[in-house]
Design an enzyme around this catalytic site. Structure first.
Site, PDB file in Angstrom:
ATOM      1  N   TYR A 282      90.663 -39.160  23.236  1.00  9.08           N
ATOM      2  CA  TYR A 282      90.087 -37.977  22.590  1.00  9.08           C
ATOM      3  C   TYR A 282      90.379 -38.002  21.081  1.00  9.08           C
ATOM      4  O   TYR A 282      91.532 -38.179  20.681  1.00  9.08           O
ATOM      5  CB  TYR A 282      90.688 -36.737  23.243  1.00  9.08           C
TER       6      TYR A 282
ATOM      7  N   ARG B 196     108.567 -16.160  25.242  1.00  9.70           N
ATOM      8  CA  ARG B 196     108.368 -17.564  24.855  1.00  9.70           C
ATOM      9  C   ARG B 196     109.038 -18.522  25.840  1.00  9.70           C
ATOM     10  O   ARG B 196     108.565 -19.633  26.063  1.00  9.70           O
ATOM     11  CB  ARG B 196     108.899 -17.781  23.418  1.00  9.70           C
TER      12      ARG B 196
ATOM     13  N   LYS C 121      88.972 -27.209  29.623  1.00  7.86           N
ATOM     14  CA  LYS C 121      87.785 -27.858  30.180  1.00  7.86           C
ATOM     15  C   LYS C 121      87.600 -27.508  31.661  1.00  7.86           C
ATOM     16  O   LYS C 121      87.385 -26.357  31.964  1.00  7.86           O
ATOM     17  CB  LYS C 121      87.860 -29.364  29.920  1.00  7.86           C
TER      18      LYS C 121
ATOM     19  N   ASP D  28      95.743 -38.751  30.404  1.00  8.70           N
ATOM     20  CA  ASP D  28      94.947 -37.574  30.057  1.00  8.70           C
ATOM     21  C   ASP D  28      93.851 -37.496  31.116  1.00  8.70           C
ATOM     22  O   ASP D  28      92.888 -38.261  31.095  1.00  8.70           O
ATOM     23  CB  ASP D  28      94.360 -37.726  28.646  1.00  8.70           C
TER      24      ASP D  28
HETATM   25  C1  LIG Z   1      89.354 -31.231  24.696  1.00 11.86           C
HETATM   26  C2  LIG Z   1      90.208 -32.373  25.024  1.00 11.86           C
HETATM   27  C3  LIG Z   1      91.520 -32.452  24.546  1.00 11.86           C
HETATM   28  C4  LIG Z   1      92.119 -31.416  23.584  1.00 11.86           C
HETATM   29  O1  LIG Z   1      92.270 -30.172  24.217  1.00 11.86           O
HETATM   30  P1  LIG Z   1      92.171 -28.760  23.453  1.00 11.86           P
HETATM   31  O2  LIG Z   1      92.312 -27.787  24.569  1.00 11.86           O
HETATM   32  O3  LIG Z   1      90.828 -28.712  22.767  1.00 11.86           O
HETATM   33  O4  LIG Z   1      93.285 -28.709  22.482  1.00 11.86           O
HETATM   34  C5  LIG Z   1      92.296 -33.536  24.938  1.00 11.86           C
HETATM   35  N1  LIG Z   1      91.791 -34.501  25.737  1.00 11.86           N
HETATM   36  C6  LIG Z   1      90.524 -34.461  26.193  1.00 11.86           C
HETATM   37  C7  LIG Z   1      90.038 -35.564  27.071  1.00 11.86           C
HETATM   38  C8  LIG Z   1      89.694 -33.402  25.858  1.00 11.86           C
HETATM   39  O5  LIG Z   1      88.432 -33.383  26.300  1.00 11.86           O
END
Ligand SMILES: *Cc1c(COP(=O)(O)O)cnc(C)c1O
Length: 377
Positions: A103, A51, A200, A175
């Protein structure tokens, strides 16, 4: 402090950062270390417990930090876990400004967990500098910006926001999931932290869930995030770290191809009679186009469209395409299509006649033929 390496291009870093041939075997591809525990060393150094740290996590954190041009990175089990680690590093009572169309999962996390915990969260249209000027106070601790935003592809001016935040003494977080460091470099615009859903584009193959936060400099944030890994424990498994590191090698090529496909799709869709409006920052008509041109090196692989025939047609369209798979998420090599309001649920503010597209790596003529057939069916 880490020693600065000579600058290399992103294409080179993507392949080499965080990767040294295995000294024991000479293997170029790194070994996967599932071990939960490690031999205690007399000098107190090295890995201790899974961890706290692990060779695969360490390698991918090194790679992400070098790609972004930051001091260090902390990886998490998902994008929302990465966001949670940032917010929980604050103190109840702290004021936080968040892009109003960030998001939806992060907005829900704030509403259902972090506002009840005590954060003073204000959702603002970060694409409007005047709205930010009004909302930002000397007590503002954090400004969370998503640009391009999701799913309306709104553009916020990163350099302007960094300056406003600096004036208030607030930490800035971008983000950067939609753009990656290949297309947008928030540190160069003055931002302090960059956050990713590595699920992503960074992962890029629709086969892992992960998140990361990269820290620009010696601000104390890296220690705070490592503490969040240790104390909250939302850490990624060694195999997911291995997959992510492997995927980073092809990131520049994938992003370039997806970017080119999205730009071509935006232009083609704009001229299609069934389409009311195309949301893509690469189009000169997009209200954020000039800002996007200034702060991005490409407009990304994501676009949204609204349909003249309304919500029912928008809900049906994802089931009429063949190459575009009807699925949520983005950034994989296969193109995806979704009716966004359905995914976001009852509190969604997304127009009901909007469909979101994630351009994959297929040939553009095949993608256009697929949409043509679906739109005319
Ligand atoms: C998918 C996404 C998230 C969240 O991420 P997860 O891996 O699904 O927890 C946050 N910000 C954006 C812009 C996203 O597309």
């Amino acid at each position: 402090m880490k020693k600065k390496k000579p600058e290399q291009h992103p294409e080179t870093l993507a392949i080499h950062a965080g990767r040294e041939p295995d000294p024991a075997s000479g293997a170029l591809s790194p070994a996967i270390h599932p071990s939960s525990t490690f031999l205690t060393r007399e000098d107190g150094g090295g890995y201790v417990y899974g961890r706290y740290g692990n060779p695969n996590r360490n390698a991918v954190e090194t790679a992400l930090a070098e790609l972004e041009g930051g001091l260090g990175a902390a990886c998490f089990a998902s994008g929302v876990a990465a966001a949670m680690a940032v917010f929980q590093s604050l103190t109840p009572g702290d004021r936080v400004l968040v892009s109003a169309d960030a998001y939806h999962g992060i907005r829900t996390q704030l509403r259902q967990r972090l506002i009840p915990w005590g954060l003073d969260v204000v959702f603002v249209d970060t694409s409007d500098p005047a709205a930010i000027s009004r909302a930002i106070t000397p007590g503002t601790r954090l400004v969370w910006v998503e640009t391009p935003s999701n799913p309306l592809l709104k553009i916020s001016d990163l350099a302007a926001l960094a300056e406003l935040a600096r004036g208030a003494g607030a930490t800035t977080v971008c983000d950067n999931t939609f753009s990656t460091s290949l297309l947008q470099r928030p540190f160069e615009q003055g931002f302090d932290l960059v956050m990713y859903s590595s699920t992503k584009y960074l992962g890029g193959h629709s086969d892992l869930i992960g998140g990361a936060v990269i820290v620009r400099d010696d601000s104390g944030w890296l220690e705070r995030l490592h503490q969040a890994q240790k104390l909250a424990g939302a850490v990624p498994a060694p195999f997911d770290c291995w997959l992510l590191l492997r995927s980073l090698a092809t990131l520049p090529m994938r992003v370039r191809a997806q970017n080119a496909n999205a730009a071509a799709l935006a232009e083609w869709l704009q001229n299609h009679p069934a389409v009311e409006r195309v949301y893509y920052p690469g189009l000169p008509e997009h209200p954020g186009h000039e800002t996007a041109r200034r702060q991005m090196r490409g407009f990304g692989g994501m676009l949204s469209i609204t349909l003249k025939d309304g919500p029912d047609f928008a809900r049906a369209l994802p089931h009429r395409t063949r190459l575009f798979r009807p699925a949520t998420s983005l950034g994989g090599l296969e193109s995806l299509i979704e009716h966004r309001a359905s995914i976001e649920g009852p509190d969604s503010t997304t127009p009901a006649h909007l469909v979101r597209l994630s351009a994959g790596g297929e040939h553009i003529e095949d993608l256009i033929a697929d949409l043509q057939r679906a739109l005319e069916a």
